[in-house]
Design a protein around this motif. Structure first.
Motif, PDB file in Angstrom:
ATOM      1  N   LYS A  21       0.846  -1.189   0.000  1.00 23.73           N
ATOM      2  CA  LYS A  21       0.000   0.000   0.000  1.00 23.73           C
ATOM      3  C   LYS A  21       0.890   1.251   0.000  1.00 23.73           C
ATOM      4  N   SER A  22       1.387   1.607   1.166  1.00 27.26           N
ATOM      5  CA  SER A  22       2.214   2.815   1.249  1.00 27.26           C
ATOM      6  C   SER A  22       3.692   2.452   1.061  1.00 27.26           C
ATOM      7  N   ILE A  23       4.414   3.387   0.422  1.00 29.46           N
ATOM      8  CA  ILE A  23       5.844   3.172   0.129  1.00 29.46           C
ATOM      9  C   ILE A  23       6.601   4.468   0.397  1.00 29.46           C
ATOM     10  N   ILE A  24       7.805   4.311   0.940  1.00 30.00           N
ATOM     11  CA  ILE A  24       8.744   5.430   0.998  1.00 30.00           C
ATOM     12  C   ILE A  24      10.090   4.907   0.509  1.00 30.00           C
ATOM     13  N   THR A  25      10.721   5.654  -0.388  1.00 29.34           N
ATOM     14  CA  THR A  25      11.995   5.249  -0.974  1.00 29.34           C
ATOM     15  C   THR A  25      12.992   6.383  -0.839  1.00 29.34           C
ATOM     16  N   VAL A  26      14.188   6.049  -0.332  1.00 25.38           N
ATOM     17  CA  VAL A  26      15.222   7.062  -0.095  1.00 25.38           C
ATOM     18  C   VAL A  26      16.553   6.563  -0.631  1.00 25.38           C
ATOM     19  N   PRO A  27      17.147   7.241  -1.619  1.00 23.62           N
ATOM     20  CA  PRO A  27      18.468   6.831  -2.123  1.00 23.62           C
ATOM     21  C   PRO A  27      19.546   7.046  -1.067  1.00 23.62           C
ATOM     22  N   PHE A  28      20.609   6.252  -1.127  1.00 20.94           N
ATOM     23  CA  PHE A  28      21.758   6.526  -0.264  1.00 20.94           C
ATOM     24  C   PHE A  28      23.026   6.587  -1.111  1.00 20.94           C
ATOM     25  N   ARG A  29      24.015   7.304  -0.574  1.00 21.21           N
ATOM     26  CA  ARG A  29      25.215   7.658  -1.331  1.00 21.21           C
ATOM     27  C   ARG A  29      26.481   7.177  -0.629  1.00 21.21           C
ATOM     28  N   ASN A  30      27.553   7.052  -1.413  1.00 20.50           N
ATOM     29  CA  ASN A  30      28.848   6.717  -0.830  1.00 20.50           C
ATOM     30  C   ASN A  30      29.581   7.986  -0.408  1.00 20.50           C
ATOM     31  N   ASN A  31      30.836   7.853  -0.029  1.00 26.30           N
ATOM     32  CA  ASN A  31      31.588   9.000   0.481  1.00 26.30           C
ATOM     33  C   ASN A  31      31.859  10.058  -0.583  1.00 26.30           C
ATOM     34  N   GLU A  32      31.775   9.662  -1.855  1.00 30.00           N
ATOM     35  CA  GLU A  32      31.978  10.628  -2.946  1.00 30.00           C
ATOM     36  C   GLU A  32      30.669  11.262  -3.391  1.00 30.00           C
ATOM     37  N   GLY A  33      29.583  10.928  -2.728  1.00 29.26           N
ATOM     38  CA  GLY A  33      28.289  11.486  -3.075  1.00 29.26           C
ATOM     39  C   GLY A  33      27.582  10.766  -4.197  1.00 29.26           C
ATOM     40  N   GLU A  34      28.110   9.634  -4.641  1.00 32.70           N
ATOM     41  CA  GLU A  34      27.505   8.856  -5.721  1.00 32.70           C
ATOM     42  C   GLU A  34      26.424   7.934  -5.156  1.00 32.70           C
ATOM     43  N   ILE A  35      25.266   7.924  -5.801  1.00 26.19           N
ATOM     44  CA  ILE A  35      24.185   7.042  -5.352  1.00 26.19           C
ATOM     45  C   ILE A  35      24.561   5.594  -5.649  1.00 26.19           C
ATOM     46  N   ILE A  36      24.504   4.744  -4.616  1.00 26.65           N
ATOM     47  CA  ILE A  36      24.855   3.333  -4.785  1.00 26.65           C
ATOM     48  C   ILE A  36      23.680   2.398  -4.481  1.00 26.65           C
ATOM     49  N   GLY A  37      22.561   2.973  -4.015  1.00 30.93           N
ATOM     50  CA  GLY A  37      21.401   2.146  -3.709  1.00 30.93           C
ATOM     51  C   GLY A  37      20.301   2.966  -3.069  1.00 30.93           C
ATOM     52  N   ALA A  38      19.351   2.266  -2.468  1.00 27.51           N
ATOM     53  CA  ALA A  38      18.226   2.966  -1.845  1.00 27.51           C
ATOM     54  C   ALA A  38      17.558   2.087  -0.797  1.00 27.51           C
ATOM     55  N   TYR A  39      17.036   2.753   0.199  1.00 28.84           N
ATOM     56  CA  TYR A  39      16.105   2.131   1.142  1.00 28.84           C
ATOM     57  C   TYR A  39      14.707   2.181   0.532  1.00 28.84           C
ATOM     58  N   GLN A  40      13.942   1.121   0.751  1.00 30.79           N
ATOM     59  CA  GLN A  40      12.524   1.187   0.395  1.00 30.79           C
ATOM     60  C   GLN A  40      11.714   0.494   1.491  1.00 30.79           C
ATOM     61  N   ALA A  41      10.923   1.295   2.192  1.00 30.05           N
ATOM     62  CA  ALA A  41      10.073   0.759   3.245  1.00 30.05           C
ATOM     63  C   ALA A  41       8.634   0.672   2.747  1.00 30.05           C
ATOM     64  N   VAL A  42       7.939  -0.364   3.195  1.00 27.07           N
ATOM     65  CA  VAL A  42       6.595  -0.644   2.696  1.00 27.07           C
ATOM     66  C   VAL A  42       5.625  -0.793   3.861  1.00 27.07           C
ATOM     67  N   ASN A  43       4.455  -0.165   3.719  1.00 25.01           N
ATOM     68  CA  ASN A  43       3.313  -0.305   4.624  1.00 25.01           C
ATOM     69  C   ASN A  43       3.607   0.169   6.051  1.00 25.01           C
TER      70      ASN A  43
END
Length: 385
Positions: free
Chosen positions: A124-146
């Motif tokens: 139903k509900s989703i929140i997604t937040v990218p995360f970065r390495n020490n150089e500021g490059e996005i390497i992945g994301a958190y995604q929480a559900v419900n």
């Protein structure tokens, strides 16, 4: 038809108080800081995100650049999922570099409902937040559900908390990934050096592979942890690295060595130990023990130090029987391979003399697995390939 997520069956929770939130953060960050295994870090990250914002599930997505995909190995309740880079809610968030809120996933065209269809779960509900390495490059994301509070949707405060988790976790994750890369590089170097030592005496690379696998099987059979058994498997290919300093006239002599020549050959154990002993790396320290002690004997009549019984490190006792089994069962410049029954008879005779009785017993118990490795890594198969 999709199975509706029955909130009536959910025991509603309250958002964490500041004190509770700090406790969760301190608990997980301490665990993550002390963890060096990537999968374990990902599990801790997912659990931290889920607990911080009181969600039902949390997935940690990573970018696989080589395959141009996103994947998660830690999504509560499911196995690995892979999707094309840029697809789905998480792909959109990673590509844009911005967090995303969705109150009802089935009203958002970016939501991929195939996973729900496969599992019967209702997102139903989703929140997604990218995360970065020490150089500021996005390497992945958190995604929480419900969201599991009565509101049922994620809030700006949840975003703030998950961004905090993402900021910490991204940098920690990069550190662990770098550590694993260093460890894998060490393994490659160790294996290659082991092959060099063996190739000078006209052994094959498969000899060190087989000894490594036999040692791993025996370590597990003796009750060692997976981590320690894997450490020995990585280090054992270095058992004869000292042979790099033995003259060819001795190392490659087809006949029996003279007493003087045998004394020269025996030096390979001390040479190998001296090459490795000053390292602070656990793998190389283990390899130093193996190089030094794999020719020691349970009855104290081995070399180089005449160690006896449990004075010999268990790594040396394991590698000793693994090395002898493979040496006797392989063609060498000075002999033909022994038949299996003859090797096993020798092991029974040498139980408590050359070999630790307990290691011999485990060897016999694990013989089917050992034979499978021997056949799978046979020199003939290697040459055909």
């Amino acid at each position: 038809m999709h199975t509706e997520y029955e909130f009536s069956e959910v025991k509603w929770k309250e958002d964490l108080s500041p004190e509770q939130l700090l406790k969760v953060i301190f608990n997980y960050t301490a665990k993550i800081a002390n963890e060096r295994v990537l999968d374990n870090v990902l599990i801790l990250m997912a659990n931290m995100g889920r607990d911080m914002i009181v969600s039902d599930r949390c997935a940690v997505w990573l970018i696989d650049k080589a395959r141009n995909e996103l994947f998660t190995t830690v999504a509560h309740g499911v196995k690995e999922i892979r999707i094309p880079f840029g697809s789905g809610v998480v792909g959109h968030s990673i590509c844009s570099g911005e967090p995303l809120f969705i109150d009802d996933a089935y009203h958002d065209p970016r939501h991929n409902s195939e996973n729900d269809e496969r599992t019967g779960y209702r997102t139903k509900s989703i929140i997604t937040v990218p995360f970065r390495n020490n150089e500021g490059e996005i390497i992945g994301a958190y995604q929480a559900v419900n969201k599991l509070t009565p509101a049922g949707v994620f809030s700006a405060k949840d975003l703030e908390h998950l961004q905090l988790a993402a900021s910490y976790s991204g940098k920690s994750l990069e550190s662990v990934m770098l550590h694993e890369e260093i460890v894998e590089t060490q393994k490659e170097i160790i294996f290659t050096m082991g092959e060099i030592g063996e190739s000078r005496s006209k052994e094959t690379g498969n000899h060190v592979k087989r000894v490594a696998e036999y040692s791993y099987i025996l370590a597990l059979g003796l009750g060692m942890s997976e981590e320690e058994a894997a450490l020995l498997r990585t280090a054992s290919p270095m058992h004869d690295i000292g042979k790099v300093a033995i003259p060819d006239s001795v190392l490659k002599k087809p006949g029996k060595l003279t007493e003087e020549e045998f004394q020269i050959m025996k030096n390979h154990t001390q040479i190998g130990y001296n090459l490795l002993r000053n390292s602070n790396r656990q793998i190389l320290k283990t390899a130093a023990v193996v190089a030094s002690q794999h020719h020691e004997k349970w009855n104290g009549r081995g070399y180089p130090n005449g160690l006896k019984g449990e004075e010999i490190h268990i790594y040396g006792r394991i590698t000793a029987i693994a090395d002898v089994f493979d040496a006797l069962g392989s063609d060498r410049v000075y002999k033909k391979a022994w038949e299996l029954y003859r090797i096993l008879n020798l092991f029974h005779e040498e139980r408590g003399l050359h070999f630790d009785p307990r290691v011999v017993d485990v060897f016999m118990e694990q013989l089917p697995r050992i034979i499978e490795v021997r056949d799978r890594l046979s020199d003939e198969i290697s040459e055909e390939q």
